[in-house]
Design a protein around this motif. Structure first.
Motif, mmCIF file in Angstrom:
data_model
loop_
_atom_site.group_PDB
_atom_site.id
_atom_site.type_symbol
_atom_site.label_atom_id
_atom_site.label_comp_id
_atom_site.label_asym_id
_atom_site.label_seq_id
_atom_site.Cartn_x
_atom_site.Cartn_y
_atom_site.Cartn_z
ATOM 1 N N ALA A 181 0.853 -1.260 0.324
ATOM 2 C CA ALA A 181 -0.085 0.055 -0.139
ATOM 3 C C ALA A 181 1.158 1.460 0.429
ATOM 4 O O ALA A 181 0.093 2.493 -1.352
ATOM 5 C CB ALA A 181 -0.633 0.158 0.904
ATOM 6 N N ASN A 182 1.702 1.565 0.791
ATOM 7 C CA ASN A 182 2.878 2.700 1.034
ATOM 8 C C ASN A 182 3.733 2.523 -0.463
ATOM 9 O O ASN A 182 3.872 4.041 -0.880
ATOM 10 C CB ASN A 182 3.954 1.921 2.509
ATOM 11 N N LEU A 208 -5.806 -2.222 0.510
ATOM 12 C CA LEU A 208 -7.526 -0.876 0.276
ATOM 13 C C LEU A 208 -7.007 -0.911 2.061
ATOM 14 O O LEU A 208 -7.441 0.461 2.320
ATOM 15 C CB LEU A 208 -8.824 -1.559 -0.583
ATOM 16 N N GLU A 209 -7.437 -1.851 2.383
ATOM 17 C CA GLU A 209 -7.458 -2.061 4.098
ATOM 18 C C GLU A 209 -6.505 -1.248 4.674
ATOM 19 O O GLU A 209 -6.619 -0.680 5.928
ATOM 20 C CB GLU A 209 -7.818 -3.797 4.429
ATOM 21 N N GLU A 215 -8.231 7.505 -0.245
ATOM 22 C CA GLU A 215 -7.175 6.783 -1.515
ATOM 23 C C GLU A 215 -8.521 5.477 -0.733
ATOM 24 O O GLU A 215 -8.771 5.096 -2.847
ATOM 25 C CB GLU A 215 -6.212 6.117 -1.077
ATOM 26 N N GLN A 216 -9.104 4.811 -0.471
ATOM 27 C CA GLN A 216 -9.512 4.059 -1.037
ATOM 28 C C GLN A 216 -10.891 4.458 -1.253
ATOM 29 O O GLN A 216 -11.001 3.148 -2.413
ATOM 30 C CB GLN A 216 -9.854 3.476 0.926
ATOM 31 N N ALA A 234 -13.901 -9.139 -0.362
ATOM 32 C CA ALA A 234 -12.997 -9.927 0.207
ATOM 33 C C ALA A 234 -12.565 -9.395 1.127
ATOM 34 O O ALA A 234 -11.154 -9.823 2.156
ATOM 35 C CB ALA A 234 -12.009 -9.996 -1.065
ATOM 36 N N MET A 235 -12.757 -8.076 1.739
ATOM 37 C CA MET A 235 -12.823 -7.359 2.644
ATOM 38 C C MET A 235 -12.750 -7.745 3.718
ATOM 39 O O MET A 235 -14.365 -8.835 4.237
ATOM 40 C CB MET A 235 -12.672 -5.917 2.067
ATOM 41 N N GLN A 236 -11.931 -7.656 5.193
ATOM 42 C CA GLN A 236 -13.215 -7.216 6.336
ATOM 43 C C GLN A 236 -14.107 -7.097 6.415
ATOM 44 O O GLN A 236 -14.111 -5.415 6.208
ATOM 45 C CB GLN A 236 -12.058 -7.439 7.597
ATOM 46 N N PRO A 237 -15.782 -7.833 6.690
ATOM 47 C CA PRO A 237 -16.929 -6.903 7.314
ATOM 48 C C PRO A 237 -16.462 -5.548 7.619
ATOM 49 O O PRO A 237 -16.622 -4.561 7.434
ATOM 50 C CB PRO A 237 -17.419 -7.984 7.622
#
Length: 443
Positions: A181-182, A208-209, A215-216, A234-237
């Motif tokens: 991400a960085n 994205l998390e 930015e997301q 696919a992300m954490q809820p």
């Protein structure tokens, strides 16, 4: 001893040391400048130092490159790296670029770049490792590769422009999501979006998390709805709920409709809560077992590779049903306690009676106080009927407490949003609450 020729893709991740042997950081890219007739000249390295800061190290400060490590003079400017208009990053911008071979044999794609030592403190691009287009229709086949001197190729794109992001993704395949991400945030905007488009859904979700909220929203806004829904699946809820809550009500509802029903239901439940409460912070997917389950069964669930460490620190024990909202919450059993008992021991005999759950409307400040006071990694969250609805983990609380720009606090890159979005109860959540109130199921 310094090598006379080094392939740049192999340099990524190499440790950088000062003359005393102390580690300075890791190489993330190599910077070159184009010249009128000679091959591009290497001007320095992008080095990631502790704190995720990326700095520029002049090639003149490098005394040795070889054996998987780089030695510098130890004099490094800690100012954050900013790319100049005349500079090109080999990993971020050259790999994946299409070139035409000067012998007239066709086109090829750059897969790696060799830099060569041509004098004290003087390096330049020498050979290119390129791949020709594949000739077989088989999806498993690849085109032939060859080494080509720099002066034997002609670039199809203008300087500074890039082609496929595939090679860049391959070069950074070993980075954890936070580091990737960085890395993406340091790329030019268009290049960042190209890489995001090429990443697999699960990898993009993880990245994205780890990004700032603005930015997301920016990246998700550039994806087609179906792809965006797959990434949200696919992300954490709790992270997906935060992101959807920052979108317009129309797009948020559209994406929820495209998501998998089970995942969308979890997100809708989270959107019902105010963001600064236990319900707004919690993760709705803890490990839940019955009192008759054994230590062996619990440890088997904790071993799952995809499970976050904080969620694996303890299991929740409830009455049936075992999906949130569960039956009555009975207690937690901590991982360390399970290790002290034989595999056949029942979890009901190991309950931690000292850890009380918090109500779903408990303020975030009180949840933070409880975690800190009792040195907890997680705390269970229940509704007014003492049914388990989720757990708040320490990383959930840290995300809430830290400033919005904590992931990139010293970045000079301007935010793409005029305002920093904050998750809010959306019209989607309001509709859910209204339906539950009308059928008597509102908690």
């Amino acid at each position: 001893m310094s090598a006379s020729r080094v392939f740049v893709a192999r340099l990524v991740g190499c440790n950088v040391f000062d003359p005393l042997g102390d580690r300075v950081g890791k190489v993330r890219d190599v910077i070159v400048v184009y010249r009128r007739s000679d091959p591009p000249r290497v001007v320095g390295l992008v080095v990631e130092i502790p704190g995720k800061r990326r700095v520029f190290v002049s090639i003149g400060r490098v005394t040795s490159i070889g054996s998987g490590q780089i030695i510098t003079t130890g004099l490094i400017n800690l100012r954050r790296f900013q790319q100049r208009a005349s500079e090109t990053r080999i990993i971020a911008e050259m790999l994946g670029r299409r070139v035409t071979l000067a012998d007239g044999s066709g086109e090829a794609t750059i897969e790696d770049v060799a830099i060569e030592d041509v004098g004290p403190g003087d390096w330049e691009v020498g050979q290119l490792f390129v791949r020709r287009p594949k000739t077989s229709p088989s999806p498993f086949s690849k085109g032939p590769t060859l080494f080509v001197p720099w002066d034997q190729v002609r670039e199809r794109a203008a300087k500074g422009q890039s082609q496929s992001a595939t090679q860049l993704i391959a070069s950074y395949s070993d980075l954890n999501p936070a580091d990737l991400a960085n890395t993406l945030l340091d790329l030019p905007e268009q290049r960042m979006l190209e890489v995001a488009e090429e990443l697999p859904d699960e990898r993009l979700a993880d990245v994205l998390e780890e990004m700032p909220e603005s930015e997301q929203v920016h990246i998700l806004g550039r994806l087609e709805d179906e792809r965006a829904a797959d990434v949200l699946d696919a992300m954490q809820p709790d992270d997906a709920a935060d992101l959807i809550g920052m979108l317009s009500d129309e797009r948020g509802e559209a994406l929820l409709e495209l998501m998998e029903p089970e995942e969308a239901d979890d997100v809708r439940k989270l959107l019902e809560y105010e963001p600064d409460t236990a319900g707004g912070l919690m993760t709705p997917e803890p490990i839940i077992l019955s009192a008759d389950a054994t230590v062996a069964e619990a440890l088997a669930l904790i071993r799952r590779h995809e499970l976050a460490p904080a969620l694996g620190a303890a299991v929740c024990v409830t009455l049936p049903p075992y999906e949130p909202p569960t039956g009555r919450f009975l207690g937690m059993v901590h991982f360390q306690r399970m290790l002290r008992y034989p595999p056949h021991e029942r979890l009901g005999t190991l309950l931690d009676q000292s850890t009380e759950p918090v109500q779903d409307d408990t303020p975030a400040s009180e949840v933070t106080r409880i975690l800190a006071s009792y040195n907890l990694v997680s705390v269970p969250v229940v509704d007014k009927n003492r049914r388990l609805v989720g757990v708040v983990t320490v990383d959930d609380v840290l995300d809430h407490l830290l400033p919005d720009d904590w992931r990139n606090p010293d970045s000079t890159r301007p935010t793409r949003s005029r305002t920093v979005p904050v998750r809010r109860p959306s019209a989607v959540a309001a509709a859910v609450r209204g339906r539950r109130a009308s059928d008597g199921t509102n908690r």
